[in-house]
Design an enzyme around this catalytic site. Structure first.
Site, mmCIF file in Angstrom:
data_model
loop_
_atom_site.group_PDB
_atom_site.id
_atom_site.type_symbol
_atom_site.label_atom_id
_atom_site.label_comp_id
_atom_site.label_asym_id
_atom_site.label_seq_id
_atom_site.Cartn_x
_atom_site.Cartn_y
_atom_site.Cartn_z
ATOM 1 N N CYS A 56 0.821 -1.215 0.000
ATOM 2 C CA CYS A 56 0.000 0.000 0.000
ATOM 3 C C CYS A 56 0.856 1.268 0.000
ATOM 4 O O CYS A 56 0.373 2.345 -0.355
ATOM 5 C CB CYS A 56 -0.951 0.004 1.191
ATOM 6 N N HIS A 104 19.013 -0.087 -1.430
ATOM 7 C CA HIS A 104 17.625 0.318 -1.218
ATOM 8 C C HIS A 104 16.777 -0.883 -0.792
ATOM 9 O O HIS A 104 15.995 -0.787 0.169
ATOM 10 C CB HIS A 104 17.050 0.939 -2.498
#
Length: 420
Positions: A56, A104
């Site tokens: 989300c 990352h």
């Protein structure tokens, strides 16, 4: 933004830091859409390997690029696939290449790149992303190793630091505080006032904490019944809340009523019937559902939103103090991956394999008498050259970066070249 070299790792993504909620919804993928996207990416030759992480708060496409401009091509691909304006996507996107792309992912898996610092759910989402890519056949040598390394790093962070120990959400903090008062909540009765979004969130946290006896009351019995049915609780008519109060060990207010739903005299009456056994009140409403005066009653524990926010702020500080240790762990695991990835280039592998075969040649020749050794050396040299020629020619001429990396890894593994 810069392009990529052939065979370079990259990530293209949109997350809560740079993309609006509406845009994130536009690039969010269901599990089946992830499978479809991976098949399209590989089928169109945009990347030789790919994994998509979609939650989300983020959608990120990891890949091994086949040439310059792969990042821009991926953006165009998402624009066409999702029917979104290219400029809008470009403006909100981030890209990372090479070691920074790997770093990352490691930070994502450890919860350092989350809205809630140190959240644990994202580690499972990274693991699921790799599982889907495996099913689809889009993850191969590099991304398989990258994601497994990131998951291992995330697990180390969970076990070796306390960054995920202290809860940050108001609902989870409330459950933790109730557990400190009563210990195991599985045998306790919880009375939830309100069946809206806040009530639903608390119910979920309570069930995860092992609560088995949850009662839901709402001014609209239908609403209470709907939530109770979803979470396996029982619904209580609103007018019967005073009667239910003495049996409730924990009472949670979420109605935002204009005046308190639970008054001091209600609690005093309930405590007399409970013979002084403790009660825990958690007021998640503003204005409060529970009369603030109840906290002056002996053996009554009560927290309101201000108190919970203080706990949340302290927990955030505790998690932040763990960040340096988390980053140390991530760098250790990242360097391990990058060392492996750095070995997957053709020229060093050719050199290492040649050196390995020459050592084997020399070891065998040393077992012979000097005269025999000199006579057979040209033959041994020729055999080494012939053994190397065809595999190396094929390795250098391979045009698929993913397949080339797989073959380099296979050679390094089969000949144990990392010892060179």
């Amino acid at each position: 933004m810069s392009g990529t070299r052939e065979g370079e790792l990259l990530v293209l993504g949109w997350n809560f830091r740079g993309a609006s909620g509406q845009l994130r919804e536009g690039v969010a993928f269901t599990a089946e859409e992830v499978r479809e996207g991976l098949r399209r990416l590989i089928g169109r030759g945009l990347v030789s390997e790919s994994v998509i992480v979609s939650t989300c708060h983020r959608s990120e496409i990891y890949g091994i690029a086949e040439g310059d401009g792969a990042g821009e091509e991926l953006t165009r691909f998402v624009s066409e696939w999702r029917g979104l304006e290219p400029g809008l996507l470009e403006g909100a996107a981030f890209r990372r290449f090479g070691p920074e792309a790997a770093r990352h992912l490691f930070r994502v898996a450890a919860g350092l790149d989350s809205m809630a610092l140190g959240e644990s759910e994202v580690l499972g989402q990274v693991r699921q992303a790799l599982s889907i890519a495996r099913e689809t056949g889009s993850s191969r040598t590099v991304l398989h190793r990258l994601f497994e390394s990131a998951v291992r790093a995330g697990k180390r962070v969970r076990t070796e630091t306390e960054i995920g120990v202290h809860p940050l959400s108001i609902a989870s903090i409330g459950v933790e505080l109730a557990s400190k008062v009563f210990g195991d909540l599985s045998e306790r009765t919880l009375l939830l006032l309100g069946a809206g979004e806040t009530g639903s969130l608390f119910a979920r946290h309570a069930l995860e904490a092992g609560v088995r006896n949850l009662k839901v009351a709402s001014r609209t019995l239908e609403h209470a019944g709907d939530l109770a049915a979803r979470v396996g609780a029982s619904a209580v008519p609103w007018e019967l809340v005073p009667r239910e109060l003495p049996a409730a060990d924990v009472v949670i207010g979420t109605t935002a009523s204009p005046r308190p739903v639970i008054r001091r005299e209600d609690v005093e009456s309930a405590m007399r019937q409970r013979r002084g056994r403790p009660m825990f009140f958690l007021d998640l409403s503003m204005p409060p559902d529970i009369d603030p005066e109840v906290r002056t009653i002996y053996n009554v524990f009560a927290y309101d939103l201000d108190g919970l926010e203080e706990v949340a702020a302290e927990n955030r500080r505790r998690r932040s103090r763990e960040v340096p240790r988390v980053e140390e762990i991530l760098e250790e695991e990242l360097q391990r991956f990058l060392t492996w990835f750095g070995s997957l280039s053709v020229i060093p592998t050719v050199t290492d394999l040649k050196r390995r075969l020459e050592r084997l040649r020399d070891a065998e020749l040393e077992r012979l008498p000097a005269a025999e050794r000199e006579r057979l050396r040209p033959l041994a040299d020729s055999l080494v050259a012939r053994l190397l020629h065809e595999p190396m020619r094929r390795l250098k001429s391979e045009t698929d970066p993913g397949r080339k990396l797989e073959r380099v890894e296979a050679i390094r593994h089969l000949f144990d070249l990392d010892k060179e």
